[in-house]
Design an enzyme around this catalytic site. Structure first.
Site: not given
Ligand SMILES: Cc1cc2nc3c(=O)[nH]c(=O)nc-3n(C[C@H](O)[C@H](O)[C@H](O)COP(=O)(O)OP(=O)(O)OC[C@H]3O[C@@H](n4cnc5c(N)ncnc54)[C@H](O)[C@@H]3O)c2cc1C
Length: 501
Positions: A437
């Site tokens: 997280h």
């Molecule tokens: C294994 C795992 C289990 C989890 N379990 C839970 C759960 O059960 N419940 C819960 O609430 N939360 C859970 N989480 C946490 C939650 O999923 C994250 O906090 C949330 O998805 C983050 O959202 P975000 O939009 O910040 O980033 P992300 O969803 O990680 O999105 C970022 C995106 O940007 C893309 N990206 C990165 N760099 C670049 C670049 N340079 N160019 C183009 N694209 C790029 C990535 O590929 C990704 O698709 C978990 C996370 C993981 C990894």
């Protein structure tokens, strides 16, 4: 003629996919959504590891990051690299932050982010199939379900019972703002299918002509002229190209959004120099204030036939308040079996209000490389104490006959270590990990706050036409798993941007 998009969204994860979907509701706006990982355009085309809701996918669609949990101990640090981002690989536990979390964000000077401001967007993102009432939505893209009594596996059922016997209240619905105690887990899934933001938000709108969705596009940096973002430089199938946009939104997550900022000349001067960029806006907070939920577990060997796949790993959770702590500052899960490993069950203690702070280190101009991730866990004494007390509570719960009937003894730590505070603190330092997280590395705050990176509209301080919209912007971590809050952030900012038009 060069195409100039109205919006370029970088990263199609929890926040980015929701944001791009909402921005493209205005058919007069053109939206380009760029994602580094592969794109699977339909649920049917999505591989099994991404569809199967009961096991996290940490290999096949992962960035393969590592992090230092403590200065001398490295752990793997999975992040989803695929359309839907981490929402496509995660555990689907669907819990909102508490009202106090968002009211704290607002009290830090972030107008528009108090509980009353955020609640409509938690409602808008969901259709809750179990819970109704003032706090819930019925028409949003994300289905939310809870485990029903007849679906509970023996260990989950015993955990629900024992927690109540120990005096913790039963909570029907953890997404009720007042909820505390023991509850069946809410999840965003449709039976056994994980409903990621790729499936919930993007799949139904792929026909929109004003929305271009591209997988396999790794963004290097934001193009900036006269302190205004004009587009991005992106590696598409090995070729570096430039694409123009009036507004660029970084939604690449709490590790990669800050890295893109620094490569674009936005960050601490020494970091920008280190990656060979030209300074555009000096914002020392970029990559600082890294927060995650530290955890540690008590593991038992289970009797034959108890901890078996494909049982769901987590069906119930205890939310409680530590001695002298803030409301709901701890979670305890029963893990029926560790994913992929039969024969053990565990109670996981997870700190929801950690005081220790980590940071990212930017050491290379190579946009394919990860920043060095320094979680700096357990540097705060009260973090260690609360986790220690959490493990001792876990042992007490696990030793109740309703649960211990399924165990063939403790696997780790030993009973001697659990009884000795000093030894248990050392055990936590040597074995504690994270809950996937990361947040806070481009935090929201007023320009007078030297560590703030974006304002309360998520606009990067000192640069026009550039926003960060993802987990990075949280000034403090929420007392909950972070996925729903990240989706809410995408929803909330889409509305702020709509009001600007
Ligand atoms: C294994 C795992 C289990 C989890 N379990 C839970 C759960 O059960 N419940 C819960 O609430 N939360 C859970 N989480 C946490 C939650 O999923 C994250 O906090 C949330 O998805 C983050 O959202 P975000 O939009 O910040 O980033 P992300 O969803 O990680 O999105 C970022 C995106 O940007 C893309 N990206 C990165 N760099 C670049 C670049 N340079 N160019 C183009 N694209 C790029 C990535 O590929 C990704 O698709 C978990 C996370 C993981 C990894």
């Amino acid at each position: 003629m060069t195409t100039v998009y109205d919006y370029i969204v970088v990263g199609a994860g929890s926040s980015g996919a929701a944001l791009a979907a909402r921005l493209s509701e205005d058919s007069d706006s053109s939206v380009l959504l760029l994602e580094a990982g592969p794109d699977y355009a339909s649920t049917e085309a999505t591989p099994h590891d991404l569809r199967y809701a009961h096991r996290v996918s940490v290999v096949d669609h992962d960035w393969n990051f590592t992090a230092n949990a403590t200065p001398d101990r490295e752990v793997s640090y999975p992040r989803g690299r695929v359309m839907g981002g981490s929402s496509s690989v995660n555990g689907t536990l669907a819990i909102r932050g508490t009202p106090d979390d968002f009211n704290e964000w607002a009290s830090l000077g972030n107008e528009g982010w108090g509980w009353e401001d955020c609640l409509p967007f938690f409602q808008r993102l969901e259709h809750d199939l179990d819970a109704s009432g003032d706090f819930h939505g019925k028409r949003g893209p994300l289905p939310i379900v809870r485990w029903q009594p007849h679906e509970m596996r023996p260990l989950s059922e015993a955990f629900l019972d024992v927690c109540q016997l120990q005096g913790f209240p039963y909570a029907e619905d953890f997404n009720d703002p007042e909820a505390t105690g023991i509850s069946p887990m809410a999840q965003n899934r449709d039976r056994d299918t994980r409903i990621s933001t790729a499936i919930a938000y993007l799949e139904p709108i792929r026909h929109r002509l004003n929305l271009t969705i591209r997988g396999g596009c790794l963004v290097n940096r934001v193009l900036v002229e006269d302190r205004k973002a004009t587009g991005v430089e992106v590696d598409c199938e090995g070729e570096l190209q430039k694409v123009q946009g009036r507004t660029v939104i970084l939604s690449a997550g709490a590790i990669m959004s800050p890295a893109i900022l620094v490569r674009s000349g936005i960050g601490a001067k020494e970091d920008v120099d280190m990656v060979g960029a030209k300074l555009v806006s000096e914002l020392p907070g970029v990559g600082r204030n890294l927060i995650d939920h530290p955890l540690c577990s008590v593991v038992w060997q289970s009797k034959p036939g108890i901890s078996v796949l494909p049982d769901p790993p987590v069906q119930a959770m205890l939310r409680y308040t530590s001695n002298g702590g803030e409301t709901n500052d701890m979670q305890l899960y029963m893990v029926n079996h560790f994913p992929g490993r039969e024969g053990n069950f565990a109670l996981l203690a997870i700190l929801q209000r950690p005081k220790s702070r980590g940071r990212l280190h930017f050491e290379t101009e190579d946009y394919r490389a990860q920043p060095r991730i320094d979680l700096n866990f357990f540097s705060d004494e009260s973090d260690v104490r609360r986790l220690r007390e959490g493990l001792q509570l876990a042992q007490q719960i696990g030793e109740h006959p309703s649960i211990s009937q399924y165990a063939d003894g403790l696997a780790a730590p030993s009973a001697e270590v659990l009884a000795d505070n000093e030894a248990l603190d050392t055990y936590i330092q040597e074995n504690g990990s994270h809950n996937f997280h990361p947040v806070g590395t481009a935090k929201m705050g007023q320009a007078t706050d030297p560590e703030a990176v974006v304002d309360s509209q998520c606009r990067v301080h000192g640069v026009q036409g550039l926003r960060v919209v993802d987990a990075s912007i949280m000034p403090e971590i929420v007392r909950a798993n972070t996925n729903l809050t990240c989706i809410m952030i995408g929803e909330r900012v889409s509305e702020l941007m709509r009001q600007e038009r």
